[in-house]
Write a protein that holds these residues in place. Structure first.
Motif, mmCIF file in Angstrom:
data_model
loop_
_atom_site.group_PDB
_atom_site.id
_atom_site.type_symbol
_atom_site.label_atom_id
_atom_site.label_comp_id
_atom_site.label_asym_id
_atom_site.label_seq_id
_atom_site.Cartn_x
_atom_site.Cartn_y
_atom_site.Cartn_z
ATOM 1 N N ARG A 138 2.417 21.353 -15.945
ATOM 2 C CA ARG A 138 3.782 20.812 -15.846
ATOM 3 C C ARG A 138 4.746 21.856 -15.299
ATOM 4 O O ARG A 138 5.593 21.551 -14.467
ATOM 5 N N ASN A 139 4.599 23.103 -15.766
ATOM 6 C CA ASN A 139 5.507 24.161 -15.310
ATOM 7 C C ASN A 139 5.303 24.497 -13.840
ATOM 8 O O ASN A 139 6.275 24.751 -13.123
ATOM 9 N N GLU A 140 4.067 24.532 -13.389
ATOM 10 C CA GLU A 140 3.799 25.000 -12.025
ATOM 11 C C GLU A 140 3.704 23.855 -11.011
ATOM 12 O O GLU A 140 4.306 23.940 -9.944
ATOM 13 N N LEU A 141 2.967 22.808 -11.321
ATOM 14 C CA LEU A 141 2.776 21.731 -10.344
ATOM 15 C C LEU A 141 3.912 20.714 -10.381
ATOM 16 O O LEU A 141 4.486 20.390 -9.333
ATOM 17 N N VAL A 142 4.217 20.207 -11.559
ATOM 18 C CA VAL A 142 5.216 19.145 -11.649
ATOM 19 C C VAL A 142 6.599 19.668 -11.273
ATOM 20 O O VAL A 142 7.377 18.964 -10.632
ATOM 21 N N SER A 143 6.891 20.919 -11.622
ATOM 22 C CA SER A 143 8.205 21.460 -11.255
ATOM 23 C C SER A 143 8.357 21.583 -9.742
ATOM 24 O O SER A 143 9.458 21.457 -9.220
ATOM 25 N N ARG A 144 7.251 21.809 -9.016
ATOM 26 C CA ARG A 144 7.302 21.918 -7.558
ATOM 27 C C ARG A 144 7.199 20.548 -6.874
ATOM 28 O O ARG A 144 7.945 20.254 -5.962
ATOM 29 N N TRP A 145 6.222 19.755 -7.296
ATOM 30 C CA TRP A 145 5.859 18.542 -6.552
ATOM 31 C C TRP A 145 5.910 17.286 -7.409
ATOM 32 O O TRP A 145 5.283 16.285 -7.057
ATOM 33 N N GLY A 146 6.610 17.266 -8.480
ATOM 34 C CA GLY A 146 6.595 16.144 -9.409
ATOM 35 C C GLY A 146 6.808 14.785 -8.777
ATOM 36 O O GLY A 146 6.151 13.820 -9.122
ATOM 37 N N GLY A 147 7.715 14.677 -7.819
ATOM 38 C CA GLY A 147 8.026 13.390 -7.212
ATOM 39 C C GLY A 147 7.256 13.087 -5.943
ATOM 40 O O GLY A 147 7.385 11.998 -5.386
ATOM 41 N N ALA A 151 0.828 -1.202 0.000
ATOM 42 C CA ALA A 151 0.000 0.000 0.000
ATOM 43 C C ALA A 151 0.867 1.260 0.000
ATOM 44 O O ALA A 151 0.563 2.236 -0.708
ATOM 45 N N GLU A 152 1.938 1.251 0.771
ATOM 46 C CA GLU A 152 2.842 2.403 0.806
ATOM 47 C C GLU A 152 3.546 2.579 -0.534
ATOM 48 O O GLU A 152 3.718 3.703 -1.012
ATOM 49 N N ALA A 153 3.944 1.495 -1.155
ATOM 50 C CA ALA A 153 4.590 1.577 -2.465
ATOM 51 C C ALA A 153 3.625 2.117 -3.519
ATOM 52 O O ALA A 153 4.021 2.933 -4.370
ATOM 53 N N GLN A 154 2.370 1.701 -3.454
ATOM 54 C CA GLN A 154 1.376 2.216 -4.400
ATOM 55 C C GLN A 154 1.116 3.695 -4.166
ATOM 56 O O GLN A 154 0.962 4.462 -5.106
ATOM 57 N N ARG A 155 1.084 4.089 -2.892
ATOM 58 C CA ARG A 155 0.864 5.493 -2.565
ATOM 59 C C ARG A 155 2.007 6.346 -3.102
ATOM 60 O O ARG A 155 1.792 7.412 -3.666
ATOM 61 N N LYS A 156 3.236 5.860 -2.944
ATOM 62 C CA LYS A 156 4.390 6.615 -3.425
ATOM 63 C C LYS A 156 4.505 6.582 -4.940
ATOM 64 O O LYS A 156 5.102 7.476 -5.537
ATOM 65 N N ALA A 157 3.968 5.564 -5.577
ATOM 66 C CA ALA A 157 4.040 5.458 -7.032
ATOM 67 C C ALA A 157 3.109 6.455 -7.717
ATOM 68 O O ALA A 157 3.360 6.855 -8.850
ATOM 69 N N VAL A 158 2.056 6.853 -7.042
ATOM 70 C CA VAL A 158 1.103 7.788 -7.621
ATOM 71 C C VAL A 158 1.553 9.198 -7.246
ATOM 72 O O VAL A 158 1.087 9.781 -6.286
ATOM 73 N N THR A 159 2.480 9.720 -8.040
ATOM 74 C CA THR A 159 3.029 11.041 -7.782
ATOM 75 C C THR A 159 2.232 12.107 -8.513
ATOM 76 O O THR A 159 1.400 11.801 -9.380
ATOM 77 N N VAL A 160 2.513 13.347 -8.190
ATOM 78 C CA VAL A 160 1.838 14.464 -8.850
ATOM 79 C C VAL A 160 2.166 14.442 -10.343
ATOM 80 O O VAL A 160 1.278 14.636 -11.184
ATOM 81 N N GLY A 161 3.421 14.179 -10.675
ATOM 82 C CA GLY A 161 3.799 14.126 -12.085
ATOM 83 C C GLY A 161 3.040 13.057 -12.850
ATOM 84 O O GLY A 161 2.600 13.276 -13.988
ATOM 85 N N HIS A 162 2.860 11.891 -12.230
ATOM 86 C CA HIS A 162 2.120 10.796 -12.855
ATOM 87 C C HIS A 162 0.665 11.196 -13.101
ATOM 88 O O HIS A 162 0.116 10.972 -14.191
#
Length: 172
Positions: free
Chosen positions: A114-123, A79-90
């Motif tokens: 992509r410029n505003e959200l993914v650049s800040r929180w992509g991972g 469950a933790e791995a799935q939670r971490k796999a679903v990133t903002v960039g994804h």
């Protein structure tokens, strides 16, 4: 090997090997199974007796309910791995490909996200993003350009609404 059982907590004990290694364990029969299950909790210097008793109580409760502690730990890790796999960039990329690709302004909106959200929180996992994070981002963008902040707020709301409606990403 010598096994010493705890007088206070039934099913909890420690095992001393011939080399002097001490490990804590619990032993209990799962409901409907003929043989008891031994679950090692940890070794003595790294795990104190008080902490081992706490873990033993939880492990014995799980075993009594028919749940093997290793299976519970494996499920939590999954469950933790799935939670971490679903990133903002994804999620932004899925939103762009599934939703924005059909819109006339989809390409521009995708670039903005992509410029505003993914650049800040992509991972970061999307479930870790909260209201305060979004407000801080919008205020920071607003200091640069109020019109970009307004558009970012609008499309961020649409992104999270879309993600909530899909009920796939674990958002509450």
């Amino acid at each position: 090997r010598i096994t010493l059982w705890d007088a206070g907590l039934s099913g909890f004990g420690l095992r001393v090997t011939d080399r002097g290694a001490i490990s804590f364990h619990v032993m209990r029969r799962l409901p409907g199974k003929p043989h008891p299950v031994r679950v090692v909790l940890g070794k003595y210097p790294s795990l104190s007796l008080a902490a081992a008793r706490k873990q033993a109580g939880a492990a014995l409760t799980d075993l009594a309910a028919g749940i093997h502690p290793r299976e519970r730990a494996r499920a939590l890790q999954t469950a933790e791995a799935q939670r971490k796999a679903v990133t903002v960039g994804h999620v932004v990329e899925e939103f762009a490909s599934r939703h924005l690709s059909r819109k006339r302004t989809g390409h521009g909106v995708g670039q903005l996200l992509r410029n505003e959200l993914v650049s800040r929180w992509g991972g970061r996992p999307i479930t870790d993003i909260n209201r305060a994070d979004v407000i801080g981002m919008i205020e920071a963008i607003g200091d640069r350009s109020p019109s970009v902040a307004r558009r970012t707020w609008l499309y961020t709301r649409r992104l999270f609404g879309w993600a909530l409606s899909r009920d796939v990403y674990g958002l509450p």
